[in-house]
Design a protein around this motif. Structure first.
Motif, PDB file in Angstrom:
ATOM      1  N   PRO A  78       0.829  -1.211   0.000  1.00 20.65           N
ATOM      2  CA  PRO A  78       0.000   0.000   0.000  1.00 20.65           C
ATOM      3  C   PRO A  78       0.861   1.259   0.000  1.00 20.65           C
ATOM      4  O   PRO A  78       1.658   1.465   0.906  1.00 20.65           O
ATOM      5  N   ALA A  87       4.397  -0.448   3.785  1.00 20.91           N
ATOM      6  CA  ALA A  87       3.661  -1.690   4.053  1.00 20.91           C
ATOM      7  C   ALA A  87       3.938  -2.181   5.466  1.00 20.91           C
ATOM      8  O   ALA A  87       3.020  -2.571   6.194  1.00 20.91           O
ATOM      9  N   ASP A 126       2.263  -0.039   8.074  1.00 15.87           N
ATOM     10  CA  ASP A 126       0.823  -0.288   8.087  1.00 15.87           C
ATOM     11  C   ASP A 126       0.508  -1.574   8.838  1.00 15.87           C
ATOM     12  O   ASP A 126      -0.385  -1.618   9.693  1.00 15.87           O
ATOM     13  N   ASP A 127       1.265  -2.634   8.555  1.00 10.63           N
ATOM     14  CA  ASP A 127       1.032  -3.920   9.187  1.00 10.63           C
ATOM     15  C   ASP A 127       1.369  -3.858  10.678  1.00 10.63           C
ATOM     16  O   ASP A 127       0.621  -4.352  11.529  1.00 10.63           O
ATOM     17  N   GLY A 138       1.067  -5.329   4.339  1.00 11.63           N
ATOM     18  CA  GLY A 138       0.440  -4.229   5.052  1.00 11.63           C
ATOM     19  C   GLY A 138      -0.569  -4.717   6.059  1.00 11.63           C
ATOM     20  O   GLY A 138      -0.705  -5.927   6.280  1.00 11.63           O
ATOM     21  N   GLY A 139      -1.261  -3.769   6.695  1.00 13.55           N
ATOM     22  CA  GLY A 139      -2.200  -4.098   7.761  1.00 13.55           C
ATOM     23  C   GLY A 139      -3.591  -3.593   7.460  1.00 13.55           C
ATOM     24  O   GLY A 139      -4.288  -4.104   6.591  1.00 13.55           O
ATOM     25  N   ALA A 140      -3.985  -2.532   8.182  1.00 14.12           N
ATOM     26  CA  ALA A 140      -5.354  -2.021   8.073  1.00 14.12           C
ATOM     27  C   ALA A 140      -5.703  -1.638   6.638  1.00 14.12           C
ATOM     28  O   ALA A 140      -6.820  -1.885   6.182  1.00 14.12           O
ATOM     29  N   ARG A 141      -4.740  -1.060   5.926  1.00 14.44           N
ATOM     30  CA  ARG A 141      -5.062  -0.537   4.606  1.00 14.44           C
ATOM     31  C   ARG A 141      -5.400  -1.632   3.598  1.00 14.44           C
ATOM     32  O   ARG A 141      -6.049  -1.355   2.585  1.00 14.44           O
ATOM     33  N   ILE A 142      -4.956  -2.838   3.839  1.00 16.91           N
ATOM     34  CA  ILE A 142      -5.207  -3.878   2.840  1.00 16.91           C
ATOM     35  C   ILE A 142      -6.121  -5.001   3.355  1.00 16.91           C
ATOM     36  O   ILE A 142      -6.405  -5.963   2.640  1.00 16.91           O
TER      37      ILE A 142
END
Lengths: 685, 685
Positions: A382, B170, B173-174, A413-417
């Motif tokens: 992301p 990424a 985010d994760d 990624g985390g929340a965004r994906i």
């Protein structure tokens, strides 16, 4: 599904023997689970009460009038045999023995287990367990276990067989959270009757099952397991997590189950030979549980498409670390990519479509490469301008148009994906969090596709004189020589002697330099006790050697029977010393070892192992192994075939003579046109 | 924090050069992020508008009256240098160049980058980037990047430096979804000024940072990085994920960044030598990001406590696979455990506390083993009677009483254990989903604790005659011999000859059997073109050999300068052929190789590598390596020290003479009391 097993997985009538009113008891939880999941007749069997959870109870299974296909038994171990006999009378088809206290718990348990085995020899009833959780079928849904009803597994296409009940409950709980579905879940426990091999046969023909996963710690009958696995892997992949790989782990495994700990090398060879995918960790197992049913990988050349250069680098590292490779793109493809992509993009594999990649760019690039029919890892990271959901949608489109295309998205990624990932999961696309996960599954599924049933043409063609032996003790040195003579494996010329005079005569035959060894079928390490003197150049030296060795053996009270004089053989220039050995694996039979031998064997530790019977593919692998290439170089390819054929000879000898536990030929001195074993032993215990 | 860098991480005034009104532009997102996160003065600099996002804009940074510590530059590459000069005038301390189009994108970009580097030689301003995302500080919070403001990282004790901006977004985010916090996040981009080494120095003294994680693909100055890492790892652990380990991955890395791809072996040696923990995958990196700040592991002997036998087996396998071991429990401890645990439990390590383990049982067992002060993996698998939350609470209690105790819970399962896991995370206990994760972090953190700063006593003591060379070409054979003579590395006796007559005279000196070689400093593989004849037994054979070789060389138009006659040296019985070599790594300097040599070198591929300068620990490791043990065996320990000292001699030679790119001594024929190189080459290019 073999119709017979319908009665296990879709029974008409279930009795619970040991059903309990006490909500803390296993017999109560099972009843509760059954009542939630099973819609046929349930018959609690219990001496103490008339009614449990609103159901009429019976004091004996034989008193039930209606049909009972399955009996779940959860009563003290010592009462199980009698109840089994009742079940047999009642024509119950399957008994699931939940009760512990059998083979896993000491001598008295072993006796109880043996009594049941004896009964089963003639009985018609089939038994799952004892010491197991039972089975779960998801279509139609039915659960005989005492797993928490809250972790109710979803229906799916993967079967799971586990030798560990505790691990099974954890894995099912985790898989369920992750929406991984199962066709059937089977806890085999001590598997005194229905073992892994038999369940493989059942699941092989189960149309709801497209992949089979197992947690194994050991096997009671390795060969029948392999036979079932080989048949099953023609139809669907089998994935095994084997606990007890390390020596420490094997000890832990054997202390907590009754399973025999076989050698890990033998297990890995056996798995490879029967098309089984072997995984290393629980999280690997999850990925296969989720994706193995739908994924077929026909190529080991991977295409990587990424919007993040760094992630492409990491994925490439993972590809090569796994022994796979990157696909080389043709000029046609790179031309097409150069039309689609900005100038700064990398049109070669790993294809870097840049941080500002739009969903359309993903689509166009995937369309440009999917016709190559190779596994594609699509990485999304992301970034500010990225559109995860729209990208996931384009990837879904590509997948839905070409469902056979092995497309493996990796969304970093985390929340965004998170939402994009869910979207891909919903259409059953494998989507991973990290590149190495996609690579590991490609590796495993490719090895399954590339697997072909073993062929034994060379093995079968190799004529070995029938050598039915009647060995009762170990045979070392010249006592063992005749065995190898029959196999036409050349061993050093030597003469048994008792006296110095004999020794001097013998050396005339062997010539100088010669070697003097102590003769005994008990002394394993003759070197260590001074029982070997090499490089004896003349009569005087031999006399001295004989006197000193005899004196030493006498002084040290060593039980020798004679002495042996050999020609001293050393490798010619460019030659090598190898070791050739055989070991009877308790699970899988003869396992042959061929590797670097002589003084440096224990340092270099370069050995190739082969499980009998030796397949044509095993032989090809041996030729391509380090030891195969060393032999080719040392013999200038002249006698490499002959030396390789020794592995077949030893395997056949050991198959024919199961009293042989181990064979050691070390060193086998190999030169351009000669291979002579100068030390050789056959062990029977 | 060095006070100087306060201005970067806690600046008084920030200018955004290239601030944009267009919400799709980077200059707009950065401004938005800054306005959310930064509470000082923000000055948009932009030629086109008077006001952006409600802030007054400036056409030039020099027009700003107030103080500006940091300038963020996001304008086309070709305009950056002029703006930097303006910033210098304005006394801006740090410029963060977001703009791409420099060294990473071809020749014109390299020229722009070089021009900036030249300016920086004399300028006071420090530069981060170009081609980077910028920096994030979490205390006080301030974000110069264009990372999505929704993935706002939490404050924490781990710093993260990344060479890949896309991977950084990424990972952040994760990590944020997983509640992993950061002290500082730094995207270094092309790092033309502030590179990883300089940021390590800054972070070394940052009190908010307790562990430093890096994603690296290459280094511009390996030695300065190592120096900083060595200093830094005295104070806090450094964890590196190195992309581009495989050959394919290194190619991918060099195609997408400007970084020099050094050899992976050299990187791993360098990491090991500076106390860096090297991890293999992004998920490993996450575990270290989360847990490295608080976890110190002083022992490699692991204790496993489990309520599921199978999970204990898998954990044990992972322990041994990682090169760790299980702690052996004393009789005192097992006695105590036998009092606490039911008879069927396993009181030996892995301690199996059985499926019905209560929270109290966990507590009692942990209390019985924690005084051993070894890492404890506590496995919980949800079973029917298990109480996950209560168990987590008991584990928390133990942790809170003894915060230094390395306690690593592994909670297997999904929904049933999710809350318990959160509870453990909240008190900052590392809790893992699978045993191998706990094992990997124990391994890494133990290697950090066990690391000691390298000592070079043997290296420094080893006297090597100063050998300042003035080499302009490769030197092969007798041309190179003088170099090794000076180092007292014995090479085969040989004589340069031009004519057959010379050759015959030479052979009188060397004796028979002798070897004839073609002489040239250009022909690398003399063997392949028939330029080596060995085993020449007498004058007649030598004559024939000379005639045929000379004819062949002439016919094939090979540029030879002379011939060489050597004594034919073969290993004595028990001797071996080894290879000894040196390679100048572009990043880390001389790297010495010692391994199996001769005909089988390419097959066995057993080589130990050492990075110069060679530490005492390197030498110990070499002695314990396979090659060290082979040397000890082949020389009966007589001259093993001498041969090992050759590695130091080569390293010193190469340190002193950086024009030497490679040295090959192969084979070095090693016997009990002799070591003679029979082929030797020095490469300068």
């Amino acid at each position: 599904m073999a119709s017979n097993f319908d009665k296990l997985f879709n029974p008409d009538g279930i009795a619970i023997i040991g059903a309990s009113r006490d909500p803390g008891k296993v017999g109560s939880v099972i009843l509760k689970n059954l009542r939630i999941t099973y819609h046929g007749n349930i018959f609690p069997v219990n001496l103490a009460s008339d009614e449990i959870q609103g159901l009429k109870t019976y004091s004996k299974v034989t008193l039930i009038k209606e049909n009972v296909d399955v009996a779940i038994i959860s009563i003290p171990a010592e009462k199980v045999l009698q109840v089994l006999k009742d079940c047999e009378k009642k024509k119950v088809s399957f008994a699931i023995i939940i009760s512990a206290g059998f083979g896993e718990s000491g001598h008295s348990g072993v006796l109880l287990e043996n009594a049941i085995k004896k009964f089963l020899n003639t009985a018609k009833i089939r038994v799952i367990g004892p010491n197991c959780l039972g089975v779960i079928n998801t279509e139609p849904y039915y659960n005989t276990t005492f797993i928490d009803p809250n972790s109710k597994p979803f229906p799916g296409k993967t079967a799971f067989i586990s030798q560990s009940g505790a691990l099974l409950s954890a894995i099912v709980d985790d898989a369920t959270l992750d929406k991984i579905g199962f066709s059937k879940i089977i806890s085999v426990g001590n598997s005194i009757d229905m073992d892994e091999a038999k369940f493989l046969e059942v699941l092989k023909d189960d149309e709801n099952t497209k992949a089979i996963t197992l947690y194994l710690e050991g096997l009671r009958d390795g060969k029948s397991f392999l036979k079932s696995a080989l048949e099953t892997s023609k139809k669907k992949p089998i994935i095994v997590l084997k606990g007890g790989k390390s020596k420490g782990g094997a000890e832990a495994a054997s202390s907590h189950t009754g399973a025999l700990a076989g050698s890990d090398i033998a297990y890995e060879l056996a798995f490879k030979k029967s098309g089984i995918i072997s995984v290393g960790n629980i999280d690997d197992l999850f990925n296969f549980m989720r994706d193995a049913p739908g994924l077929r990988i026909k190529s080991d050349e991977v295409i990587i498409v990424t919007n993040a250069g760094g992630a492409g680098v990491i994925a490439t590292d993972a590809v090569y670390a796994a022994g796979l490779k990157l696909a080389k793109l043709s000029a046609n493809t790179t031309n097409e990519l150069s039309k689609i992509l900005p100038r700064e993009a990398n049109i070669h594999n790993p294809i870097d479509i840049l941080g500002d990649a739009t969903p359309e760019r993903y689509k166009e690039v995937l369309e440009a490469v999917y016709s190559l029919n190779k596994p594609i890892i699509v990485i999304f990271s992301p970034q500010e301008m990225s559109l995860p959901i729209e990208t996931a949608k384009e990837i879904s489109e590509i997948h839905l148009q070409n469902k056979d295309l092995p497309l493996l998205p990796v969304f970093l990624g985390g929340a965004r994906i998170a939402k994009a990932k869910r979207l891909l999961r919903e259409i059953n696309l494998p989507v991973y969090s990290y590149p190495h996960e996609a690579v590991d599954i490609i590796k495993g599924m490719y090895s399954y596709s590339a697997f072909s049933q073993p062929v034994y043409s060379t093995y079968n063609k190799t004529n070995v004189k029938k050598t039915k032996l009647n060995l009762k003790t170990n045979l070392f040195g010249l006592d063992a020589k005749t065995i190898f003579d029959k196999l036409a494996i050349k061993t050093a010329m030597g003469v048994k002697v008792k006296t110095e005079e004999d020794a001097l005569k013998a050396a005339v035959k062997t010539g100088y330099p010669c070697v003097l060894k102590v003769g005994s079928n008990e002394i394993v390490h003759k070197h260590r006790i001074g029982g070997v003197i090499v490089g004896i150049k003349n009569e005087d030296e031999l006399k001295k050697a004989f006197e000193s060795m005899k004196a030493k053996m006498t002084d040290d009270h060593i039980k020798y029977t004679h002495f042996e004089v050999y020609k001293d053989v050393t490798p010619k220039k460019g030659g090598i010393e190898i070791l050739l050995g055989g070991h009877l694996d308790p699970q899988f039979g003869p396992m042959i070892a061929i590797g670097i031998g002589g003084d440096y064997a224990n340092i270099i530790e370069e050995v190739t192992f082969l499980l009998a019977p030796i397949s044509d593919e095993d032989l090809t692998n041996l030729r391509n192994s380090k030891i195969g290439r060393l032999l080719a170089s040392a013999t200038k390819r002249k006698i490499v075939d002959e030396i390789i054929s020794y592995t077949i000879k030893l395997a056949k000898l050991m198959e024919e003579n199961p009293m042989i536990k181990d064979i050691d030929l070390n060193p086998l001195v190999v030169s351009e046109d000669d291979a002579i074993a100068t030390d050789f032993k056959v062990y029977t215990a």
